[in-house]
Structures are given as structure tokens and as C-alpha cells.
Design a protein around this motif. Structure first.
Motif, PDB file in Angstrom:
ATOM      1  N   UNK A  73       0.831  -1.196   0.000  1.00 44.63           N
ATOM      2  CA  UNK A  73       0.000   0.000   0.000  1.00 44.63           C
ATOM      3  C   UNK A  73       0.872   1.255   0.000  1.00 44.63           C
ATOM      4  N   UNK A  74       0.425   2.236  -0.786  1.00 45.98           N
ATOM      5  CA  UNK A  74       1.106   3.528  -0.758  1.00 45.98           C
ATOM      6  C   UNK A  74       0.542   4.416   0.351  1.00 45.98           C
ATOM      7  N   UNK A  75      -0.600   4.011   0.891  1.00 44.77           N
ATOM      8  CA  UNK A  75      -1.236   4.774   1.972  1.00 44.77           C
ATOM      9  C   UNK A  75      -0.704   4.270   3.306  1.00 44.77           C
ATOM     10  N   UNK A  76       0.089   5.102   3.962  1.00 45.10           N
ATOM     11  CA  UNK A  76       0.655   4.734   5.257  1.00 45.10           C
ATOM     12  C   UNK A  76      -0.049   5.440   6.413  1.00 45.10           C
ATOM     13  N   UNK A  77      -1.209   6.018   6.130  1.00 43.26           N
ATOM     14  CA  UNK A  77      -1.944   6.751   7.150  1.00 43.26           C
ATOM     15  C   UNK A  77      -3.070   5.956   7.770  1.00 43.26           C
ATOM     16  N   UNK A  78      -3.835   6.626   8.629  1.00 42.16           N
ATOM     17  CA  UNK A  78      -4.915   5.934   9.343  1.00 42.16           C
ATOM     18  C   UNK A  78      -6.039   5.520   8.400  1.00 42.16           C
ATOM     19  N   UNK A  79      -6.122   6.132   7.208  1.00 43.59           N
ATOM     20  CA  UNK A  79      -7.137   5.720   6.246  1.00 43.59           C
ATOM     21  C   UNK A  79      -6.966   4.295   5.782  1.00 43.59           C
ATOM     22  N   UNK A  80      -5.741   3.782   5.894  1.00 41.82           N
ATOM     23  CA  UNK A  80      -5.470   2.397   5.458  1.00 41.82           C
ATOM     24  C   UNK A  80      -5.826   1.371   6.520  1.00 41.82           C
ATOM     25  N   UNK A  81      -6.172   1.828   7.722  1.00 42.72           N
ATOM     26  CA  UNK A  81      -6.368   0.876   8.813  1.00 42.72           C
ATOM     27  C   UNK A  81      -7.517  -0.096   8.552  1.00 42.72           C
ATOM     28  N   UNK A  82      -8.595   0.376   7.929  1.00 42.88           N
ATOM     29  CA  UNK A  82      -9.712  -0.546   7.683  1.00 42.88           C
ATOM     30  C   UNK A  82      -9.311  -1.626   6.687  1.00 42.88           C
ATOM     31  N   UNK A  83      -8.516  -1.259   5.671  1.00 48.05           N
ATOM     32  CA  UNK A  83      -8.053  -2.258   4.702  1.00 48.05           C
ATOM     33  C   UNK A  83      -7.151  -3.288   5.368  1.00 48.05           C
ATOM     34  N   UNK A  84      -6.279  -2.807   6.232  1.00 47.26           N
ATOM     35  CA  UNK A  84      -5.339  -3.717   6.900  1.00 47.26           C
ATOM     36  C   UNK A  84      -6.089  -4.657   7.846  1.00 47.26           C
ATOM     37  N   UNK A  85      -7.102  -4.142   8.525  1.00 50.84           N
ATOM     38  CA  UNK A  85      -7.892  -4.976   9.431  1.00 50.84           C
ATOM     39  C   UNK A  85      -8.788  -5.942   8.650  1.00 50.84           C
ATOM     40  N   UNK A  86      -9.345  -5.457   7.531  1.00 47.85           N
ATOM     41  CA  UNK A  86     -10.244  -6.304   6.740  1.00 47.85           C
ATOM     42  C   UNK A  86      -9.525  -7.517   6.181  1.00 47.85           C
ATOM     43  N   UNK A  87      -8.225  -7.391   5.890  1.00 46.01           N
ATOM     44  CA  UNK A  87      -7.492  -8.542   5.374  1.00 46.01           C
ATOM     45  C   UNK A  87      -7.051  -9.473   6.503  1.00 46.01           C
ATOM     46  N   UNK A  88      -7.030  -8.999   7.745  1.00 41.82           N
ATOM     47  CA  UNK A  88      -6.641  -9.827   8.883  1.00 41.82           C
ATOM     48  C   UNK A  88      -7.835 -10.485   9.564  1.00 41.82           C
ATOM     49  N   UNK A  89      -8.896  -9.702   9.767  1.00 41.59           N
ATOM     50  CA  UNK A  89     -10.056 -10.218  10.517  1.00 41.59           C
ATOM     51  C   UNK A  89     -11.336  -9.675   9.900  1.00 41.59           C
ATOM     52  N   UNK A  90     -11.623 -10.073   8.664  1.00 42.91           N
ATOM     53  CA  UNK A  90     -12.747  -9.484   7.930  1.00 42.91           C
ATOM     54  C   UNK A  90     -14.102  -9.680   8.580  1.00 42.91           C
ATOM     55  N   UNK A  91     -14.288 -10.802   9.286  1.00 33.20           N
ATOM     56  CA  UNK A  91     -15.615 -11.121   9.804  1.00 33.20           C
ATOM     57  C   UNK A  91     -15.816 -10.755  11.275  1.00 33.20           C
ATOM     58  N   UNK A  92     -14.797 -10.211  11.901  1.00 26.83           N
ATOM     59  CA  UNK A  92     -14.991  -9.706  13.264  1.00 26.83           C
ATOM     60  C   UNK A  92     -15.873  -8.469  13.232  1.00 26.83           C
ATOM     61  N   UNK A  93     -16.653  -8.284  14.294  1.00 29.73           N
ATOM     62  CA  UNK A  93     -17.494  -7.091  14.380  1.00 29.73           C
ATOM     63  C   UNK A  93     -16.631  -5.910  14.796  1.00 29.73           C
ATOM     64  N   UNK A  94     -16.648  -4.870  13.982  1.00 28.74           N
ATOM     65  CA  UNK A  94     -15.850  -3.683  14.253  1.00 28.74           C
ATOM     66  C   UNK A  94     -16.638  -2.633  15.008  1.00 28.74           C
ATOM     67  N   UNK A  95     -17.896  -2.403  14.580  1.00 25.27           N
ATOM     68  CA  UNK A  95     -18.693  -1.303  15.116  1.00 25.27           C
ATOM     69  C   UNK A  95     -20.095  -1.786  15.425  1.00 25.27           C
ATOM     70  N   UNK A  96     -20.594  -1.400  16.597  1.00 28.13           N
ATOM     71  CA  UNK A  96     -21.984  -1.651  16.980  1.00 28.13           C
ATOM     72  C   UNK A  96     -22.625  -0.310  17.312  1.00 28.13           C
ATOM     73  N   UNK A  97     -23.823  -0.100  16.756  1.00 24.78           N
ATOM     74  CA  UNK A  97     -24.567   1.133  17.050  1.00 24.78           C
ATOM     75  C   UNK A  97     -26.048   0.771  17.094  1.00 24.78           C
ATOM     76  N   UNK A  98     -26.614   0.711  18.289  1.00 24.05           N
ATOM     77  CA  UNK A  98     -27.999   0.260  18.426  1.00 24.05           C
ATOM     78  C   UNK A  98     -28.127  -1.167  17.942  1.00 24.05           C
TER      79      UNK A  98
END
Length: 495
Positions: A1-26
Motif C-alpha cells: 500500500x502507498x497509503x501509510x496513514x490511518x485511512x489504510x487501517x480498515x483495509x489492513x484490518x479487513x485482510x486480517x479479521x474481515x468477519x470480526x465485528x468492528x462497530x456496533x450502534x444500536x
């Protein structure tokens, strides 16, 4: 990745733990795969509106998934995210939008009226309906913009307790190193369930809870603050980690549900944002909870000091410097103070802001050429290197040549069983120059003389306020800080 910022964090997490729940709202939840997909769609929507690297995108609304989608979507493009304080009036919001040069404002339905009044201040305004429609129609093709660690990631506006708010420009590196500090101090696990009910436009909620949890692959439960609901949410989701300002923790402990509340899942609570009264700390420790406190500023992303679990018996201390942050307490000559001698806290580290957005003079006033940040806060250091925050320099009362730190007096007043909340301000006095005045929110009727007598013996007599007045509530910023300027206006000499 050329993106070394926090915007890349979701991509990096999605490739490691795609099916884990990240966010709950109601009743809504998003896995890491879904969060990344939504953030990618948002990035394409913003591109269609002309947003490119360095452009500012603002969000106005409560804690909800769209806040995080906009944050990460902006980061995928190398844009700069500007979270807006939901408690501000339209003229205050207009100032921030103009000061930051925001090109797109995304807002929640709850803030439609405010947003409508801001349409002439920003080229593009997306309400919830337009946002959802555009996101649904946007492609999910990956983006890979070049984003460097030194690029600005977020502009977080300070509370503005004195004059206009200033935008602390935090780089991707600032956020990264702050996250490292937090993970070392709190030792978050990958199965963390983090309750986020302090507003995410506040630096501690976003950078001390949300981002570290998502980096580790845990789950963030988004909510607004309600004292009783906090307890039921902890039990419902098995919350393991949460942050609050002192006023929030006080309100939770004052609920009827508190004595019987199930807190068995909680591993760590952290408190900050304002001086923490000793009574608040002991109330939670008596329930067997790991209740930690720290100290930081928006300008330091915010980590600076932390009192870790093994040291939590040092009630009242803000702890020692975080791993990647250096802290000194200096006198008026810039020399380190002796143990027990008050001085100003200054900070240095990779988490310290790049500067105030568009304000080189204001930046130079607090940030030295070699990167030391002047905080304007007074502290003392003990023999073991633990810091105790006393007060803001501007709030110190000088009475007969003696310094009185209002936070110290407030801490003792909080221990009186009839005091629900309190603040101390300075009043002009012909004899002493200044004397203290206590503004008290009482749980039940109490005479000023009773409070004065309670203080006598706990603190030196010259520190005891010379008058007590009562109020229904005390004005605070969204981050929990007392608005001393408003108190001085309403209860000071010119009230």
C-alpha cells in the motif's frame, strides 16, 4: 500500500479479521470487511465532489458509524478530517468551517437545522439521505493514494475556553504514536469491547478508545452518554474497556442502578479530560475496578502522562510520561523544578501536533523550535517522578503572595457528601489581591459555613474560599472541562 496513514487501517484490518465485528450502534453492526467497504465507497463519493489529498472534510453529528466511515474514507484519499463539536452554535461552527477551509460537510439528521444555516460556508453539504444514497451507488474499487505519515490526518479544534478555538493539526504519525502509547499503557486485547459514549469529536474518545480498539481488532460500541444506560450497555455487550471524563463517572456512580450494576466484564476504565477528584477514583476502586487516569491535550493527540494499573494506589497522580513522550515541569526560567515545587508542564514526542492550522504565531507561542509544547498547566513532581496536575496557569489564584490552585480546593469539596459538583474561581480583594469563591451544586441543602468548616483542616486556611454561592449546574465544555470564564462572568465580581 502507498497509503501509510490511518485511512489504510480498515483495509489492513479487513485482510486480517474481515468477519470480526468492528462497530456496533444500536441494532446495527459492521464487520471489518463491511466497514472497509463503506469507507471505500465514501472515498469515491468524496472524489466525485472534488476532494483530493489535503482537502478538508467535516462531520457534524453524534457517535455513529457514518462518523467513522467519513473519517476513514477521507483518510483513504489523503484528505483531512475535521470533527465538529455538536454542542456549538451555528456561528461557532461557521468559524471552524471557514478557518479550516472545509470543502465537504457531512451531517447527521440530528443536526439538519444547524447544517442548513451553514450551506453558504462550505461548497458541499451532505445530509443523511444524500450520504446514504451516494454511498449505496458508489463503487467499491480499491483506492491507493499516496499518504505519508507526516501528512495532516485530522484537525481537532480546541475547546475555545479562552477566545476562538484553534485547530490542532494532527499528522498520521501523531495519531500512530499516540495509539502506540495507549496500547502500551492499557495493554488492550484483540477481543476488547469498548464502550464509546464520550463524543468522538473529543480527542480522548477518538484517539484513546476508538482507534486503538480498531487497530487491535476489537469492537467499538457507539452511543451517546446516559448514566443509567451506560450501566445497562456494559452488561448487555460485555463491555471490557471505556473512557469518560470525571463528570461522566460521577453521574454513573450517582444513579440508582449503580449499587447492583453488573460490571464483571469490565477490565479497564480510564478517566481524563479534566482534573479527577480523588472521590471519583476511590468510588470505582471500591467496586474492585481497575480505574486509571491520564493527562493529555488535544495538541498532544492526547497522550502525555498515564497512571498505570500497577500504580493505581497513587490516587490523585496523573502518572509518569507515556512511553514515546517526554515530559518536564519547569519554572519561569525554564529549569526543571524540584520535587514538590509547582511549575509548568511541557511535552515532547512524536505525538505532539504539527501546529495550529493556519496560525503560525499561535503555534510559535506554544511550540518551541525543537518541538517542546507548552501546556499552560501547573503540576508538581514527587520524589519518584509521578506528576500531580494542579491547575491551569491562568486559573491560579494569587492571594497575599500565595498561590491557590482551584483544582486542589475543588478536590476536597467533592468529598463532602452534600456536594454534587463544585468549582472555585478568584475574586478581587482589597486586602489580599485575590480570594477564592466556591460555586457549589448541592445534593441537599447545606450552609456555606458547613462547607468552610469541612475544608478547615483538610487544606491550609489561606486556600479556603472566602465565600460560597450555589448553582443548579456548572457550565462545562463537551470534553468535561469547567468553563471558568463563564463562571467568572456569572459569579465573579462583575456578575
Amino acid at each position: 500500500m502507498r497509503n501509510n496513514g490511518i485511512g489504510s487501517w480498515t483495509a489492513r484490518r479487513a485482510r486480517m479479521s474481515p468477519d470480526r465485528v468492528a462497530v456496533v450502534h444500536g441494532d446495527e453492526s459492521l464487520t471489518y470487511r463491511q466497514l472497509h467497504e463503506r469507507a471505500t465507497r465514501v472515498a469515491h463519493v468524496l472524489t466525485g465532489l472534488g476532494v483530493a489529498g489535503g482537502d478538508r472534510v467535516a462531520y457534524l453529528g453524534p457517535n455513529e458509524p457514518a462518523f467513522l466511515e467519513t473519517l476513514f474514507g477521507t483518510g483513504l484519499l489523503g484528505g483531512i478530517f475535521v470533527p465538529l463539536n455538536t454542542r456549538l452554535a451555528p456561528p461557532e461552527l461557521a468559524y471552524i468551517l471557514e478557518d479550516s477551509g472545509t470543502s465537504v460537510l457531512v451531517h447527521a439528521p440530528t443536526h439538519a437545522e444547524h447544517a442548513a444555516s451553514l450551506r453558504d460556508k462550505v461548497p458541499h453539504v451532505l445530509d443523511h439521505e444524500a450520504y446514504e444514497r451516494l454511498v449505496a451507488d458508489a463503487p467499491v474499487d480499491p483506492t491507493d493514494e499516496t499518504v505519508d505519515q507526516d501528512d495532516v490526518a485530522v484537525i481537532m479544534y480546541t475547546s475555545g475556553t479562552t477566545g476562538r478555538p484553534k485547530g490542532a493539526a494532527l499528522s498520521h504519525a501523531n495519531v500512530h504514536w499516540n495509539t502506540m502509547n495507549l496500547l502500551i499503557d492499557v495493554d488492550l486485547a484483540g477481543d476488547e469491547v469498548t464502550l464509546v459514549n464520550a463524543p468522538m469529536f473529543h480527542v480522548a474518545a477518538l484517539n484513546q478508545t476508538v482507534l486503538p480498539t480498531l487497530l487491535k481488532g476489537g469492537t467499538v460500541v457507539l452511543d451517546s452518554f446516559d448514566p443509567a444506560r451506560t450501566l445497562s450497555t456494559i452488561a448487555r455487550y460485555g463491555v471490557t474497556y471505556l473512557f469518560g471524563v470525571p463528570a461522566m463517572f460521577q453521574a454513573v456512580a450517582a444513579t440508582a442502578e449503580w449499587p447492583a450494576a453488573d460490571l464483571s466484564s469490565v477490565r479497564t476504565m480510564i478517566c481524563g479530560g479534566a482534573p479527577v477528584p480523588e472521590k471519583v477514583i476511590t468510588t470505582y476502586q471500591e467496586r474492585g475496578l481497575v480505574f486509571l487516569q491520564g493527562y493529555g491535550l488535544t495538541e498532544s493527540s492526547p497522550s502525555a502522562l498515564f497512571l498505570r494499573a500497577a500504580e493505581s494506589d497513587r490516587v490523585g497522580s496523573a502518572g509518569t510520561p507515556c512511553f514515546f513522550t517526554d515530559v518536564r515541569v519547569i519554572d519561569s526560567d525554564g529549569e526543571d523544578t524540584l520535587p514538590g515545587e509547582p511549575g509548568e508542564v511541557i511535552l515532547h514526542g512524536p505525538n505532539v501536533m504539527t501546529g495550529y492550522w493556519g496560525k503560525p504565531d499561535a503555534t510559535a507561542a506554544v511550540l518551541s523550535p525543537d518541538g517542546w509544547l507548552r501546556t499552560g498547566d501547573v503540576a508538581v513532581v514527587d520524589e519518584d517522578g509521578f506528576l500531580y496536575i494542579r491547575d491551569r496557569i491562568k486559573d491560579v489564584i494569587i492571594s497575599g503572595g500565595e498561590n491557590i490552585y482551584p483544582a486542589e480546593v475543588e478536590d476536597v469539596l467533592h468529598k463532602h457528601p452534600k456536594v454534587a459538583d463544585c468549582a472555585v474561581i478568584g475574586m478581587a480583594d482589597e486586602k489580599w489581591g485575590e480570594v477564592g469563591r466556591a460555586i457549589v451544586v448541592a445534593r441537599e441543602p447545606v450552609a456555606p459555613e458547613e462547607l468552610m468548616a469541612f475544608l478547615d483542616g483538610h487544606i491550609a486556611r489561606y486556600k479556603i474560599p472566602k465565600s460560597v454561592v450555589f448553582a443548579d449546574t456548572l457550565p462545562r465544555t463537551a470534553s468535561g472541562k469547567l468553563l471558568k470564564s463563564a463562571l467568572r462572568k456569572d459569579y465573579g465580581a462583575n456578575a
